[in-house]
Design a protein around this motif. Structure first.
Motif, PDB file in Angstrom:
ATOM      1  N   LEU A 187       0.816  -1.217   0.000  1.00  0.00           N
ATOM      2  CA  LEU A 187       0.000   0.000   0.000  1.00  0.00           C
ATOM      3  C   LEU A 187       0.848   1.264   0.000  1.00  0.00           C
ATOM      4  O   LEU A 187       0.304   2.365  -0.118  1.00  0.00           O
ATOM      5  CB  LEU A 187      -0.934   0.026   1.220  1.00  0.00           C
ATOM      6  N   ALA A 213       1.027  -2.432   6.636  1.00  0.00           N
ATOM      7  CA  ALA A 213       0.181  -1.229   6.569  1.00  0.00           C
ATOM      8  C   ALA A 213      -0.763  -1.132   7.758  1.00  0.00           C
ATOM      9  O   ALA A 213      -1.973  -0.952   7.613  1.00  0.00           O
ATOM     10  CB  ALA A 213      -0.603  -1.221   5.261  1.00  0.00           C
ATOM     11  N   ALA A 216      -3.749  -3.489   7.800  1.00  0.00           N
ATOM     12  CA  ALA A 216      -4.712  -3.469   6.697  1.00  0.00           C
ATOM     13  C   ALA A 216      -4.515  -4.653   5.754  1.00  0.00           C
ATOM     14  O   ALA A 216      -5.481  -5.236   5.256  1.00  0.00           O
ATOM     15  CB  ALA A 216      -4.598  -2.155   5.932  1.00  0.00           C
ATOM     16  N   ILE A 229      -6.495   2.815  13.018  1.00  0.00           N
ATOM     17  CA  ILE A 229      -6.333   3.614  11.811  1.00  0.00           C
ATOM     18  C   ILE A 229      -7.493   4.601  11.676  1.00  0.00           C
ATOM     19  O   ILE A 229      -8.656   4.243  11.857  1.00  0.00           O
ATOM     20  CB  ILE A 229      -6.268   2.714  10.565  1.00  0.00           C
ATOM     21  N   SER A 233      -7.653   7.474   6.471  1.00  0.00           N
ATOM     22  CA  SER A 233      -6.360   6.929   6.080  1.00  0.00           C
ATOM     23  C   SER A 233      -6.431   6.276   4.710  1.00  0.00           C
ATOM     24  O   SER A 233      -7.429   5.674   4.327  1.00  0.00           O
ATOM     25  CB  SER A 233      -5.903   5.884   7.114  1.00  0.00           C
ATOM     26  N   ARG A 235      -5.085   3.720   3.970  1.00  0.00           N
ATOM     27  CA  ARG A 235      -5.092   2.274   4.180  1.00  0.00           C
ATOM     28  C   ARG A 235      -6.515   1.713   4.211  1.00  0.00           C
ATOM     29  O   ARG A 235      -6.695   0.499   4.300  1.00  0.00           O
ATOM     30  CB  ARG A 235      -4.381   1.933   5.494  1.00  0.00           C
ATOM     31  N   SER A 240      -6.867   0.417  -1.463  1.00  0.00           N
ATOM     32  CA  SER A 240      -6.266  -0.482  -0.489  1.00  0.00           C
ATOM     33  C   SER A 240      -7.093  -1.758  -0.337  1.00  0.00           C
ATOM     34  O   SER A 240      -6.539  -2.852  -0.167  1.00  0.00           O
ATOM     35  CB  SER A 240      -6.116   0.210   0.870  1.00  0.00           C
ATOM     36  N   THR A 244      -5.746  -5.530  -1.029  1.00  0.00           N
ATOM     37  CA  THR A 244      -5.848  -6.519   0.045  1.00  0.00           C
ATOM     38  C   THR A 244      -6.607  -7.762  -0.412  1.00  0.00           C
ATOM     39  O   THR A 244      -6.270  -8.886  -0.005  1.00  0.00           O
ATOM     40  CB  THR A 244      -6.531  -5.901   1.273  1.00  0.00           C
TER      41      THR A 244
END
Length: 339
Positions: A187, A213, A216, A229, A233, A235, A240, A244
């Protein structure tokens, strides 16, 4: 656990580094001393020897916990790294920054908290954009000559500063930076523009922080779990999540955890890399240790690269387009082995 040489040195460190920012319960989160001891035991039992901390982690508690632990261990087995720069008291205007005065003061305080006579590695924590880099390197070299630290390293600093510093150190006969600590993960790939090419050129080992991350990349936010978080963010955005999902798919193919896939990706990028893995729970940490038994195929690496690709910008994209697409070097470029 296998061992790797750290940068252009003969120092042997384990292929995964234990990050200890979560050792201590200040700010309402983290591992207490007993749990921290258990994590360090699990790491050492797996062959790990590379501990990473900082003077300001948990307001100094992280260093204190490590110091208590090492008091009952073989100190020379462990490679202990800490950092200086961030403000750790309000007694004077030089209680922060990269300057020599703060470095010397901070190192003495870290040595007391860690209950040791020497540090294996001292990182400059964050570049202050004030202190001349030659002042930093000369001061670190003095500490090395005094036997208080063994190696110099740097973190969160522009590539041109690190390059200038190591060039000056080579010219002056000072100790050079052997490690570069930066944020790097699927990320956060922007270090591929300048920092990582620079590290490869100088033979500096990259020690990525937040390689997962902030959790995440373990898929926990896809499962609806909550964390520290902030909602805004990067993330937690659509990009993201899509990255993921690819990590999770590959983890299912391999029968391992998503965290193992994300960590291993950093280790198969073609440069010297030792990811820093932190944990506040023993079972969480033991799962991360399984990364050393994971290997990603070329196809899996390609899928991860395509999902997380960034624009290198100028000059990276320019060189790639002109040299490769237009074959500007008459085919010579393609026949030369890249670093």
């Amino acid at each position: 656990m296998k061992y790797k040489l750290l940068g252009r040195s003969g120092l042997k460190v384990s292929e995964l580094c234990l990050g200890t920012m979560g050792f201590g319960t200040e700010a309402g989160w983290g591992a207490d001393a007993a749990t921290s001891f258990d994590i360090m035991d699990a790491y050492a039992n797996a062959g790990g020897n590379f501990l990473d901390t900082a003077n300001m982690y948990k307001l100094g508690t992280s260093e204190k916990i490590i110091g208590d632990y090492l008091s009952n261990q073989d100190r020379d087995y462990f490679v202990l790294a800490t950092k200086y720069t961030l403000k750790d008291n309000t007694t004077n205007p030089n209680a922060s920054g990269n300057n020599r005065k703060n470095m010397m003061r901070s190192v003495e305080r870290s040595l007391k908290r860690l209950k040791t006579d020497f540090l294996d590695i001292l990182y400059l924590h964050i570049w202050d954009d004030i202190t001349p880099v030659d002042e930093v390197l000369r001061a670190m070299d003095d500490l090395i000559r005094q036997g208080k630290i063994n190696y110099a390293a740097i973190s969160d600093t522009p590539a041109w500063v690190v390059a200038k510093g190591n060039t000056l150190a080579e010219l002056m006969g000072w100790s050079q930076f052997v490690a570069l600590q930066i944020e790097y993960s699927l990320l956060a790939r922007t270090p591929e523009r300048e920092l990582i090419p620079m590290a490869k050129h100088f033979g500096i080992t990259v020690t990525p922080w937040a390689p997962l991350a902030g959790g995440a990349l373990t898929g926990k936010y896809l499962r609806g779990e909550k964390g520290r978080i902030k909602p805004e963010s990067n993330r937690l955005n659509e990009r993201s999540e899509s990255i993921t999902k690819v990590v999770v798919d590959i983890a299912e193919e391999l029968g391992v955890s998503p965290g193992n896939v994300a960590l291993q990706w950093t280790r198969q990028q073609g440069f010297s890399c030792i990811p820093i893995i932190g944990a506040t729970k023993v079972d969480q940490f033991i799962d991360n240790l399984k990364t050393i038994d994971v290997t990603l195929s070329d196809d899996q690496l390609k899928r991860l690269d395509e999902a997380s690709a960034i624009q290198l910008g100028f000059p990276g994209d320019f060189f790639k387009e002109e040299a490769v697409r237009n074959n500007s070097f008459g085919g010579f470029y393609d026949r030369v082995e890249k670093r």
